[in-house]
Design a protein around this motif. Sequence first.
Motif, PDB file in Angstrom:
ATOM      1  N   GLY B 212       0.647  -1.301  -0.108  1.00  0.00           N
ATOM      2  CA  GLY B 212       0.241  -0.272  -0.031  1.00  0.00           C
ATOM      3  C   GLY B 212       1.000   1.404  -0.033  1.00  0.00           C
ATOM      4  N   ALA B 213       2.188   1.102  -0.171  1.00  0.00           N
ATOM      5  CA  ALA B 213       3.019   2.856   0.644  1.00  0.00           C
ATOM      6  C   ALA B 213       4.443   1.429   0.045  1.00  0.00           C
ATOM      7  CB  ALA B 213       3.020   3.314   1.569  1.00  0.00           C
ATOM      8  N   ALA B 214       5.315   3.329  -0.019  1.00  0.00           N
ATOM      9  CA  ALA B 214       6.583   3.188   0.141  1.00  0.00           C
ATOM     10  C   ALA B 214       6.963   4.492   0.147  1.00  0.00           C
ATOM     11  CB  ALA B 214       7.029   1.980  -1.649  1.00  0.00           C
ATOM     12  N   CYS B 215       8.558   3.967   0.441  1.00  0.00           N
ATOM     13  CA  CYS B 215       9.328   4.795   1.549  1.00  0.00           C
ATOM     14  C   CYS B 215      11.079   5.239   0.955  1.00  0.00           C
ATOM     15  CB  CYS B 215       9.023   5.670   2.453  1.00  0.00           C
ATOM     16  SG  CYS B 215       9.656   6.882   3.672  1.00  0.00           S
ATOM     17  N   SER B 216      11.134   6.295   0.625  1.00  0.00           N
ATOM     18  CA  SER B 216      12.693   6.306   0.765  1.00  0.00           C
ATOM     19  C   SER B 216      13.352   7.143   1.563  1.00  0.00           C
ATOM     20  CB  SER B 216      13.347   6.817  -0.774  1.00  0.00           C
ATOM     21  OG  SER B 216      14.674   6.577  -0.601  1.00  0.00           O
ATOM     22  N   THR B 217      14.159   7.357   2.856  1.00  0.00           N
ATOM     23  CA  THR B 217      14.696   8.629   3.297  1.00  0.00           C
ATOM     24  C   THR B 217      16.067   8.952   2.924  1.00  0.00           C
ATOM     25  OG1 THR B 217      15.947   6.888   4.986  1.00  0.00           O
ATOM     26  CG2 THR B 217      13.938   6.681   5.296  1.00  0.00           C
ATOM     27  N   THR B 218      16.517  10.299   3.632  1.00  0.00           N
ATOM     28  CA  THR B 218      17.855  10.314   3.916  1.00  0.00           C
ATOM     29  C   THR B 218      18.079  11.375   5.000  1.00  0.00           C
ATOM     30  OG1 THR B 218      18.570  12.835   2.743  1.00  0.00           O
ATOM     31  CG2 THR B 218      16.595  12.256   2.656  1.00  0.00           C
ATOM     32  N   GLY B 219      19.631  11.431   5.082  1.00  0.00           N
ATOM     33  CA  GLY B 219      19.512  12.037   6.377  1.00  0.00           C
ATOM     34  C   GLY B 219      20.998  11.296   7.909  1.00  0.00           C
ATOM     35  N   HIS B 220      20.473  11.426   8.905  1.00  0.00           N
ATOM     36  CA  HIS B 220      21.367  10.977   9.835  1.00  0.00           C
ATOM     37  C   HIS B 220      21.649   9.071   9.714  1.00  0.00           C
ATOM     38  CE1 HIS B 220      23.085  10.069  13.757  1.00  0.00           C
ATOM     39  NE2 HIS B 220      23.844   9.746  12.791  1.00  0.00           N
ATOM     40  N   GLY B 221      22.130   8.971   8.714  1.00  0.00           N
ATOM     41  CA  GLY B 221      21.951   7.581   8.511  1.00  0.00           C
ATOM     42  C   GLY B 221      22.304   6.797  10.085  1.00  0.00           C
ATOM     43  N   GLU B 222      22.689   7.050  11.035  1.00  0.00           N
ATOM     44  CA  GLU B 222      23.011   5.847  12.023  1.00  0.00           C
ATOM     45  C   GLU B 222      21.609   6.262  12.617  1.00  0.00           C
ATOM     46  OE1 GLU B 222      25.731   6.988  10.571  1.00  0.00           O
ATOM     47  OE2 GLU B 222      26.785   5.558  11.795  1.00  0.00           O
ATOM     48  N   GLY B 223      21.177   7.867  13.021  1.00  0.00           N
ATOM     49  CA  GLY B 223      19.415   7.957  13.466  1.00  0.00           C
ATOM     50  C   GLY B 223      18.260   7.635  13.000  1.00  0.00           C
ATOM     51  N   ILE B 224      18.926   7.268  11.693  1.00  0.00           N
ATOM     52  CA  ILE B 224      17.904   6.729  10.821  1.00  0.00           C
ATOM     53  C   ILE B 224      17.135   5.076  11.187  1.00  0.00           C
ATOM     54  CG2 ILE B 224      16.477   6.343   8.696  1.00  0.00           C
ATOM     55  CD1 ILE B 224      17.794   8.980   7.695  1.00  0.00           C
ATOM     56  N   THR B 225      18.191   4.778  11.040  1.00  0.00           N
ATOM     57  CA  THR B 225      18.521   3.201  11.621  1.00  0.00           C
ATOM     58  C   THR B 225      17.846   3.022  13.102  1.00  0.00           C
ATOM     59  OG1 THR B 225      20.145   2.985  10.197  1.00  0.00           O
ATOM     60  CG2 THR B 225      20.387   1.109  11.695  1.00  0.00           C
ATOM     61  N   LYS B 226      18.239   3.619  14.366  1.00  0.00           N
ATOM     62  CA  LYS B 226      17.748   3.622  15.476  1.00  0.00           C
ATOM     63  C   LYS B 226      15.968   3.898  15.029  1.00  0.00           C
ATOM     64  CE  LYS B 226      21.970   5.634  17.492  1.00  0.00           C
ATOM     65  NZ  LYS B 226      22.058   6.701  18.073  1.00  0.00           N
ATOM     66  N   ALA B 227      15.432   5.047  14.473  1.00  0.00           N
ATOM     67  CA  ALA B 227      14.286   4.946  13.967  1.00  0.00           C
ATOM     68  C   ALA B 227      13.427   3.937  13.594  1.00  0.00           C
ATOM     69  CB  ALA B 227      13.986   6.684  13.600  1.00  0.00           C
ATOM     70  N   LEU B 228      14.206   3.119  12.424  1.00  0.00           N
ATOM     71  CA  LEU B 228      14.003   2.613  11.170  1.00  0.00           C
ATOM     72  C   LEU B 228      12.297   3.537  10.836  1.00  0.00           C
ATOM     73  CD1 LEU B 228      12.962  -1.121  12.920  1.00  0.00           C
ATOM     74  CD2 LEU B 228      14.507   0.205  11.306  1.00  0.00           C
ATOM     75  N   LEU B 229      13.408   4.956   9.564  1.00  0.00           N
ATOM     76  CA  LEU B 229      12.851   5.878   9.827  1.00  0.00           C
ATOM     77  C   LEU B 229      11.077   5.678   8.517  1.00  0.00           C
ATOM     78  CD1 LEU B 229      11.607   8.640  10.330  1.00  0.00           C
ATOM     79  CD2 LEU B 229      13.043   9.303   8.472  1.00  0.00           C
ATOM     80  N   ALA B 230      12.059   4.718   7.742  1.00  0.00           N
ATOM     81  CA  ALA B 230      11.350   3.772   6.335  1.00  0.00           C
ATOM     82  C   ALA B 230      10.023   3.822   6.656  1.00  0.00           C
ATOM     83  CB  ALA B 230      11.831   3.623   5.052  1.00  0.00           C
ATOM     84  N   HIS B 231       9.920   2.138   8.370  1.00  0.00           N
ATOM     85  CA  HIS B 231       8.873   1.619   8.274  1.00  0.00           C
ATOM     86  C   HIS B 231       8.157   2.452   8.794  1.00  0.00           C
ATOM     87  CE1 HIS B 231       7.833  -2.685  10.353  1.00  0.00           C
ATOM     88  NE2 HIS B 231       7.380  -2.394   9.478  1.00  0.00           N
ATOM     89  N   ARG B 232       8.918   2.943   9.918  1.00  0.00           N
ATOM     90  CA  ARG B 232       7.413   4.389  10.446  1.00  0.00           C
ATOM     91  C   ARG B 232       6.287   5.073   9.694  1.00  0.00           C
ATOM     92  NH1 ARG B 232       7.586   5.307  15.876  1.00  0.00           N
ATOM     93  NH2 ARG B 232       9.509   4.490  16.164  1.00  0.00           N
ATOM     94  N   VAL B 233       7.348   5.453   8.908  1.00  0.00           N
ATOM     95  CA  VAL B 233       6.581   6.433   7.320  1.00  0.00           C
ATOM     96  C   VAL B 233       5.164   5.334   6.560  1.00  0.00           C
ATOM     97  CG1 VAL B 233       6.418   7.272   5.250  1.00  0.00           C
ATOM     98  CG2 VAL B 233       8.688   7.568   7.584  1.00  0.00           C
ATOM     99  N   VAL B 234       5.921   3.910   6.547  1.00  0.00           N
ATOM    100  CA  VAL B 234       4.638   3.229   5.992  1.00  0.00           C
ATOM    101  C   VAL B 234       3.629   2.438   6.342  1.00  0.00           C
ATOM    102  CG1 VAL B 234       4.373   1.097   4.700  1.00  0.00           C
ATOM    103  CG2 VAL B 234       6.728   1.915   3.821  1.00  0.00           C
ATOM    104  N   TRP B 235       4.527   2.479   7.679  1.00  0.00           N
ATOM    105  CA  TRP B 235       2.800   2.187   8.575  1.00  0.00           C
ATOM    106  C   TRP B 235       2.352   2.902   9.113  1.00  0.00           C
ATOM    107  CZ3 TRP B 235       5.490  -2.317  12.193  1.00  0.00           C
ATOM    108  CH2 TRP B 235       3.703  -3.492  12.554  1.00  0.00           C
ATOM    109  N   GLY B 236       3.123   4.308   8.628  1.00  0.00           N
ATOM    110  CA  GLY B 236       1.647   5.392   9.629  1.00  0.00           C
ATOM    111  C   GLY B 236       0.680   5.374   8.163  1.00  0.00           C
ATOM    112  N   CYS B 237       0.961   5.722   7.313  1.00  0.00           N
ATOM    113  CA  CYS B 237       0.614   5.569   5.989  1.00  0.00           C
ATOM    114  C   CYS B 237      -0.773   4.769   5.642  1.00  0.00           C
ATOM    115  CB  CYS B 237       0.685   4.992   4.348  1.00  0.00           C
ATOM    116  SG  CYS B 237       2.380   6.025   4.129  1.00  0.00           S
TER     117      CYS B 237
END
Lengths: 320, 320
Positions: B212-237
Amino acid sequence: MVKIKIICHGGAWSIPDEAKEKSLEGIRNAARAGIEVLKNSGKSEDAVVAAVSAMENDPIFNAGHGASLTRDGTVELDSMVMRGRDYSIGAVAALRNVKNACQVAREVLDSEHTLIVGPGASEFAKEKGFEIVDDSELVTPYEKAALEKIRNYGTGVESIFKAGDAHDTVGAVAFDGDGFACCTSTGGVTFKRPGRVGDSPLAGSGGYADGGAACSTTGHGEGITKALLAHRVVWGCGADQTRASKAVDDALDFMKTEIGSQGGAICLTRASYGVGFNTKRMPWCYISFDTETEEEEILVGIEPESLQQRDIPEITVIHH
Amino acid sequence: MVKIKIICHGGAWSIPDEAKEKSLEGIRNAARAGIEVLKNSGKSEDAVVAAVSAMENDPIFNAGHGASLTRDGTVELDSMVMRGRDYSIGAVAALRNVKNACQVAREVLDSEHTLIVGPGASEFAKEKGFEIVDDSELVTPYEKAALEKIRNYGTGVESIFKAGDAHDTVGAVAFDGDGFACCTSTGGVTFKRPGRVGDSPLAGSGGYADGGAACSTTGHGEGITKALLAHRVVWGCGADQTRASKAVDDALDFMKTEIGSQGGAICLTRASYGVGFNTKRMPWCYISFDTETEEEEILVGIEPESLQQRDIPEITVIHH
């Protein structure tokens, strides 16, 4: 009352009958090593590393000494430690010539990085004073035979995956009364190509921890990565802190249905613990310790039937 | 009506004024390359690789030709492609001597693996027929100067991260009318230690895609890994398919508040697109094409003010 606790798994796969007793002994020893760290006021992240180190050093498990061999006959280790309090991660992948990958991962957690791979990971370990060892110190006759069997029968990696019986990963999750941590470690699958990385060292896949829960996974590495199994379990715990086992079951069901992969997971929240697997067997051991009453509880299992123990609510546990 | 669409980003960081125009030109070219694949009935996973290849080949962006250099002066590339339809992932990390890491990642997606790292990744690329090139073909004067600056000022990796202005990652997300895909690619941060891997090649961190969705991220690599940013975005969708931008904003807010890291993300659902960043700038371009009316819409931006365009609901877009 402060209840400190640890739960360990020794890999979800088709463990043969003759390995059952040694697996149960090994998983008890690992959980014991972890709870002792917690009893001595150690932090969750050090308790899980103590538990996983014990399993890495026990050749009955596929990690460290006894790790699966690559198609080149070499040993490449993957491991991750995550501390939920501040989301810190330390991980290594395709690490060579070090005995305890989880201890190197623990050092990465204290660095500004989260993941270091390949020759750069060995270099990092050397800088941190780890002993560099020859593959021969990590290889067991069992793993040599496993590699030869695959070569001779020509079945290749794919059939190993499909059989769902890959010799697998170890992991631990701990709660020190304040915060959570998880640790996962593996040698991967027999006959893997050098550089192949599964789920174990990847945050969200092989493990994940936040302020309210932590999880370690095992099973088909590629499937776990696609499902982000550990993040799914921890997320599921957010909805109901009292049913970690439900979060585990839901995530494993998702992975089986949507991705077609099997595996197992362990999980802790403040109010509950979870353990589940849909493979033939998975050794697991849970130890909790009440720091006021000094009552300790131990649960251990390897067969699917052992999962029924999970349904004892923590509030009515029988203390040993 | 079938609406095919692509959205690209060229990295969230403190892009200097003099790089603005070239970044905007590059991001338009990338989105154009991707939408052309979709117009020719190409699949989402091939459209995102076409878009990201264009950015890898454009030295204004930090990926492929123009990638940041390691402390040894070498180039190590990380990339991932994920197809939402079946959760397939292909990724490489610490890949050396190949021009387009995203194209190697695309080959991994078609293999039985999800992630291959280090020398094993270069070996895989060679087997698949990729040209092996010398670092000198990928290095630009800009990146050489950046490495020397860090060395001379002795600020090290940590200060680079803290400044929040690391030269960063590129990515694309596409919808082919049926399914979603994402692709992310980077050379990482300048002066990184060899083997250091950030978020870009990790499913759930640098990108994620489901049905149902897809996401690509950019920024502070270590921070994005800790937050699992892309999964969080897709989940939010999943919660609200019409507000991808809200899912992006919520996930970036979580990462800033809980982890203390900054970055950006792009996202598509069937009903909406999302783009957000909390760094100084991030070039982005969205193109949608209605296969029946042949109407095309293009939106492009780099300044924070450009994000206001997001709030135009898709149902009332002005076609160009």
